[in-house]
Design an enzyme around this catalytic site. Structure first.
Site, PDB file in Angstrom:
ATOM      1  N   GLY A 248      18.460 -15.395  26.858  1.00  0.00           N
ATOM      2  CA  GLY A 248      17.538 -15.732  27.940  1.00  0.00           C
ATOM      3  C   GLY A 248      18.186 -16.729  28.870  1.00  0.00           C
TER       4      GLY A 248
ATOM      5  CB  CYS B 209      22.837 -15.319  24.052  1.00  0.00           C
ATOM      6  SG  CYS B 209      23.350 -16.095  25.563  1.00  0.00           S
ATOM      7  CE1 TYR B 210      17.024 -21.409  25.543  1.00  0.00           C
ATOM      8  CE2 TYR B 210      15.507 -19.971  24.348  1.00  0.00           C
ATOM      9  CZ  TYR B 210      15.795 -21.188  24.949  1.00  0.00           C
ATOM     10  OH  TYR B 210      14.855 -22.188  24.947  1.00  0.00           O
TER      11      TYR B 210
ATOM     12  CG  HIS C 230      24.651 -10.722  25.212  1.00  0.00           C
ATOM     13  ND1 HIS C 230      23.287 -10.823  25.113  1.00  0.00           N
ATOM     14  CD2 HIS C 230      25.045 -11.748  25.998  1.00  0.00           C
ATOM     15  CE1 HIS C 230      22.863 -11.848  25.820  1.00  0.00           C
ATOM     16  NE2 HIS C 230      23.907 -12.437  26.367  1.00  0.00           N
TER      17      HIS C 230
ATOM     18  CD  GLU D 238      22.442  -7.813  23.422  1.00  0.00           C
ATOM     19  OE1 GLU D 238      23.014  -8.159  22.372  1.00  0.00           O
ATOM     20  OE2 GLU D 238      21.979  -8.620  24.241  1.00  0.00           O
TER      21      GLU D 238
ATOM     22  CG  ASP E  76       8.231   9.194  31.990  1.00  0.00           C
ATOM     23  OD1 ASP E  76       9.236   9.593  31.365  1.00  0.00           O
ATOM     24  OD2 ASP E  76       8.230   8.164  32.676  1.00  0.00           O
TER      25      ASP E  76
ATOM     26  CE  LYS F 200      12.585   8.628  32.666  1.00  0.00           C
ATOM     27  NZ  LYS F 200      11.317   8.507  33.404  1.00  0.00           N
TER      28      LYS F 200
END
Ligand code: XMP
Length: 504
Positions: free
Chosen positions: A49, A76-77, A162, A164, A220, A360
């Site tokens: 963050g 991280c944060y 990170h 990810e 969608d 998605k």
């Protein structure tokens, strides 16, 4: 068991949740002020963050944190906050450690199993942990000697970078290690099971009910309709409104695929005249959007009433849910009139949102499993107000026809040259300007057409696509040769921000 991701506002929070799901574990993102039942939480990840732990309003740990006794990964944060809360020391670091960074793993740690001792990671925060809390050991350092990973080997694992993002070479492996080796979780998430369970659930919930949906042919709404159709069959009526602002052959294609091929109960409402007469002479983009939105609700409301529907299907997806939770709104963000905003309250309809928990990419996979053609499932986004926002200025039939023709040539050419799937969105825009040219020996005075192709992350930001000149040349020649009334083709090289993707 689920994996919970606590959102501290990083642009990568959703990405953590997606990667965890791709690894086969069910994940959910929660906000700090959300109530959480920790009984089925198998792993907790604190996201990064933008805050700094010493700022007065810096976000803290949630009130339910002490009730959760499982393992925690702070990214991280998340790392800095945990270190700070457990009495370590966090300081401003050097900006040199931004972006791609080489790290060296110094200690055996299950989170680094199968990861080389030296590897590249992605760093995006300038604060660093200088002194670790008691009982923690540093397990990896950056080249400059900064602590980039640490653990107490009991409950807390901390990563300054990170895992990810793709730039962290072995990031997925680290997350996989954390979930399987450290938390002892087993993969429990696959989309075939999701479909089976969802269909059973919808069957129970919607037994003997009349359900209505606005089918736009977008990803969608299409997947939501086909899924609900699996559960309730013809008790789902899909309403496809032809507002006259669709692309070439779009109405026919939607009916062919959803009615004839997939057997859905679809009614097409031909409302072209209604919309075009309301739009006549209207210049202001916001007015155009408003007219279309309101008219759409009116048409749809009539249908829903005459059908006697009690339930309304909406194609809300998980990103909408997360975004609206972040912005503090309780209901999912209504992006367009195709979500039929305003209708549920007006008509007392209960909302059914079968894709509420899916990203998605997952919606696309579900669509493919349900037999929706690849073309539809991988379709580019198309705005609810359709071509009305791509004819700049007042809309009329002639301009729409010109645009439809040019747009279809653009899309065909991009498909032919392999560029359609490489760009995030591509379309043509008809400008209200005419320019001088020569056709044969005559002076011509025809419209200017803009081509817009962008690369984007979820439409929030965008950059113009670097389409090769040869391909642009082909597009331009084909349009100029075969679309009457277009005399000039230009390519839009504006990024978002400051421009938007659509012109209106
Ligand atoms: P902008 O133009 O705001 O567009 O940069 C971002 C993305 O959203 C799409 N868009 C819409 N989608 N209803 C929709 O469902 C709308 O009214 C609408 N307006 C824009 C746009 O095509 C782009 O993908």
């Amino acid at each position: 068991m689920r994996v919970l991701i606590l959102d501290y506002g990083s642009q990568y929070t959703q990405l953590i949740a997606r990667v965890v799901r791709e690894l086969g574990y069910y994940s959910q993102v929660v906000q700090l002020d959300e109530d959480v039942d920790v009984s089925d939480v198998g792993a907790l990840i604190l996201s990064g963050g933008p805050a700094s732990v010493y700022e007065p309003d810096a976000p803290k740990l949630p009130v339910w944190f002490d009730k959760y006794h499982g393992k925690v990964l702070g990214i991280c944060y998340g790392m800095q906050l945990l270190a700070h809360e457990l009495n370590g020391r966090v300081e401003r670091g050097e900006l040199a450690e931004y972006g791609r960074t080489e790290i060296r793993i110094e200690e055996e740690d299950p989170i680094f199993e199968s990861v080389p001792r030296e590897t590249t990671v992605w760093m995006s925060h300038s604060d660093v942990v200088k002194v670790l809390p008691e009982g923690f050991r540093a397990t990896a350092y950056s080249k400059n000697g900064m602590i980039v990973a640490a653990s107490d080997f009991q409950r807390f694992w901390l990563l300054q970078f990170h895992p990810e993002v793709r730039h962290t070479q072995f990031g997925r492996q680290m997350l996989q290690n954390f979930l399987s080796k450290i938390c002892g979780l087993r993969p429990n998430w696959n989309l075939e099971d999701f479909i089976t369970q969802k269909v059973e659930e919808l069957k129970r919930e919607l037994k003997d009910k009349k359900v209505i949906a606005a089918l736009s042919g977008g990803v969608d709404s299409s997947v939501a309709c086909v899924l609900v159709h699996r559960a309730v069959g013809s008790n789902l009526r899909c309403v496809f409104v032809d507002h006259g602002l669709l692309r070439k052959n779009e109405a026919e294609e939607v009916m062919r695929i959803f009615k004839n091929m997939l057997g859905l109960n679809v009614v097409k409402i031909d409302a072209r005249e209604r919309f075009l007469s309301k739009l006549k002479g209207v210049d202001d983009p916001e007015k155009k959007r408003k007219i279309i939105g309101e008219e759409f609700i009116r048409v749809f409301e009539q249908e829903a009433k005459s059908y006697g529907a009690t339930h309304l299907v909406q194609g809300t997806i998980y990103s909408d849910v997360i975004e609206s939770a972040r912005s503090g709104k309780k209901t999912a963000a209504i992006k367009s009139h195709h979500n039929v905003g305003g209708l549920p309250e007006r008509m007392d309809l209960e909302i059914v949102e079968p894709l509420r928990n899916l990203f998605k990419d997952e919606v696309r996979i579900v669509g493919e499993i349900l037999g929706i053609p690849r073309d539809v499932v991988h379709r580019q986004p198309f705005p609810g107000p359709g071509l009305a926002v791509r004819v700049v200025g007042p809309v009329d039939e002639e301009k729409l026809d010109i645009l439809r023709e040019a747009d279809s040539i653009l899309i065909e050419t991009l498909k032919e040259t392999g560029w359609y799937e490489k760009v995030w969105q591509a379309f043509a825009v008809l400008l209200p300007i005419r320019s001088v040219g020569v056709r044969g020996d005559r002076r011509a005075y025809d419209y200017v057409l803009a081509i817009r192709c962008v690369d984007s992350v979820e439409g929030m930001t965008a950059d113009w696509s670097r389409i090769p000149h040869d391909v642009l040349d082909l597009i331009s020649r084909r349009i100029l040769n075969s679309v009457k009334r277009v005399g000039r083709v230009v390519y839009d090289i504006s990024s978002k921000p400051p421009a938007t993707i659509e012109w209106e």
